[in-house]
Design an enzyme around this catalytic site. Sequence first.
Site, PDB file in Angstrom:
ATOM      1  N   ARG A 196      28.796  44.733 -15.634  1.00  0.00           N
ATOM      2  CA  ARG A 196      27.382  44.845 -15.909  1.00  0.00           C
ATOM      3  C   ARG A 196      26.885  46.337 -16.467  1.00  0.00           C
ATOM      4  O   ARG A 196      26.073  46.535 -17.021  1.00  0.00           O
ATOM      5  CB  ARG A 196      26.651  44.911 -14.578  1.00  0.00           C
ATOM      6  CG  ARG A 196      26.524  43.399 -14.426  1.00  0.00           C
ATOM      7  CD  ARG A 196      25.924  43.207 -12.853  1.00  0.00           C
ATOM      8  NE  ARG A 196      26.947  43.786 -11.706  1.00  0.00           N
ATOM      9  CZ  ARG A 196      26.479  43.792 -10.617  1.00  0.00           C
ATOM     10  NH1 ARG A 196      24.977  43.448 -10.215  1.00  0.00           N
ATOM     11  NH2 ARG A 196      27.146  44.428  -9.661  1.00  0.00           N
ATOM     12  N   TYR A 211      34.234  35.848   4.217  1.00  0.00           N
ATOM     13  CA  TYR A 211      33.273  35.283   3.245  1.00  0.00           C
ATOM     14  C   TYR A 211      33.116  33.817   3.906  1.00  0.00           C
ATOM     15  O   TYR A 211      32.071  33.379   4.138  1.00  0.00           O
ATOM     16  CB  TYR A 211      33.510  35.328   2.000  1.00  0.00           C
ATOM     17  CG  TYR A 211      33.217  36.502   1.230  1.00  0.00           C
ATOM     18  CD1 TYR A 211      32.001  36.907   1.082  1.00  0.00           C
ATOM     19  CD2 TYR A 211      34.377  37.239   0.557  1.00  0.00           C
ATOM     20  CE1 TYR A 211      31.498  38.123   0.589  1.00  0.00           C
ATOM     21  CE2 TYR A 211      33.809  38.439  -0.167  1.00  0.00           C
ATOM     22  CZ  TYR A 211      32.567  38.813  -0.311  1.00  0.00           C
ATOM     23  OH  TYR A 211      32.058  39.942  -0.958  1.00  0.00           O
ATOM     24  N   ARG A 230      27.392  37.535 -21.423  1.00  0.00           N
ATOM     25  CA  ARG A 230      27.437  36.692 -20.065  1.00  0.00           C
ATOM     26  C   ARG A 230      25.927  36.028 -20.226  1.00  0.00           C
ATOM     27  O   ARG A 230      25.522  35.296 -18.952  1.00  0.00           O
ATOM     28  CB  ARG A 230      27.646  37.597 -19.064  1.00  0.00           C
ATOM     29  CG  ARG A 230      28.935  37.752 -18.462  1.00  0.00           C
ATOM     30  CD  ARG A 230      29.458  36.398 -17.568  1.00  0.00           C
ATOM     31  NE  ARG A 230      28.356  35.969 -16.742  1.00  0.00           N
ATOM     32  CZ  ARG A 230      28.168  36.158 -15.558  1.00  0.00           C
ATOM     33  NH1 ARG A 230      28.838  37.568 -15.076  1.00  0.00           N
ATOM     34  NH2 ARG A 230      27.418  35.867 -14.837  1.00  0.00           N
ATOM     35  N   ASP A 288      37.257  36.943 -10.123  1.00  0.00           N
ATOM     36  CA  ASP A 288      36.261  37.301  -8.884  1.00  0.00           C
ATOM     37  C   ASP A 288      37.383  36.838  -7.657  1.00  0.00           C
ATOM     38  O   ASP A 288      38.061  35.765  -7.820  1.00  0.00           O
ATOM     39  CB  ASP A 288      35.065  36.611  -8.721  1.00  0.00           C
ATOM     40  CG  ASP A 288      34.149  36.860  -7.635  1.00  0.00           C
ATOM     41  OD1 ASP A 288      33.348  37.914  -7.843  1.00  0.00           O
ATOM     42  OD2 ASP A 288      34.438  36.374  -6.502  1.00  0.00           O
ATOM     43  N   ARG A 324      36.122  47.329 -11.734  1.00  0.00           N
ATOM     44  CA  ARG A 324      34.877  46.642 -12.321  1.00  0.00           C
ATOM     45  C   ARG A 324      34.719  47.537 -13.768  1.00  0.00           C
ATOM     46  O   ARG A 324      33.597  47.750 -13.963  1.00  0.00           O
ATOM     47  CB  ARG A 324      33.545  46.842 -11.415  1.00  0.00           C
ATOM     48  CG  ARG A 324      33.917  46.101 -10.049  1.00  0.00           C
ATOM     49  CD  ARG A 324      32.490  46.089  -9.317  1.00  0.00           C
ATOM     50  NE  ARG A 324      32.674  45.475  -7.942  1.00  0.00           N
ATOM     51  CZ  ARG A 324      32.078  45.750  -7.001  1.00  0.00           C
ATOM     52  NH1 ARG A 324      31.089  46.711  -6.794  1.00  0.00           N
ATOM     53  NH2 ARG A 324      32.040  45.221  -5.873  1.00  0.00           N
TER      54      ARG A 324
END
Length: 363
Positions: free
Chosen positions: A40, A160, A49, A85, A36
């Site tokens: 962010r 998931y 973004r 992702d 990562r």
Amino acid sequence: MTNASTVSLRRDLTQSPLLVAASGGVPDHTPVWFMRQAGRSLPEYRELRAGVPMLQACLTPDMACEVTLQPVRRHRVDAAILFSDIVVPLAAAGVDLDIVPGTGPVIAEPVRDAAAVSRLPRLDPDQVAPVAETVRMLLGELGTTPLIGFAGAPFTLASYLVEGGPSRHHERTKAMMHGDPGTWHALLDHLADLTLLFLREQVAAGVDAVQLFDSWAGALSLREYREFVLPHSGRVLAGLAEAGVPRIHFGVGTGELLGAMRQAGADVVGVDWRLPLDEAVGRLRLADPDGPLPVVQGNLDPAVLFAGEEVALRETDRVLAEGRAAAGHIFNLGHGVLPDTDPGVLTRVVDHVHETTRRDTGK
């Protein structure tokens, strides 16, 4: 943003510190990158973004290329990792899902029986063409910096799908594993096919290494992992054996599973922050006592970066010292960069790893 490039052949990066370390060799310095590292924590990422949904960003080559490049420019890391992702191939195949900010992937119709498994769509290479295009663009921009491709492992994708989203206890997942193993293995067979195709498309486009993320495997016992997961992850990793690129395998909370993860076919085993690297090397050696000394990746606690630069560098030195027990060590965090991390501290860690390990090797 970057203009498209049509580079089609993998670059000759045999002297890259990342690739040398991944093969158990002695690089000029310990390579470092961060899970990562794009995202962010970077203000330039947040600006780019703004207002763009995650899946759209992942499947827009210009944007995905730019996001991938941002931490390479800022931190001078030794590898880029493709901005994507783990649910991208599911979405590309036609599974109805959304990545909800603050929550994560949410599945519109969870998969909880054999009929639902049989309805799952197959992935076609054309459906992930934007990802391959992003890779080709990046090869023209990265120079001598390797590019890591990645995918989610079958178990984590299955969790998931079965839970319908993130889960703390994975109760529905484990219920299917134990209560309906036939359906479970059919689901993971399907997901292994999807994951392998997704990674092969990245390799064909030119990535220099791949990482298989099994984010939720730490929820399992070793017995469960061996019976319900290892055969499927092993099939994915074996399917890449002839590709000639290092295969990194990482999961969170997998200290008890490390030996089995190596046996699944990983060239490099990622270790989270809970287990010292020298102890991890010992466990990996026990799993294959006659094999070569293992190569590890990790494993600075991401939270330590919030304690200030002095503490972060002290802990970095500890991780580097523990990593010397391995044949090769790729410095990384023990999980992903947290959103509120100070990017300046990350840059300083990279510089520190480069400076101190060059002195250690006399180069």
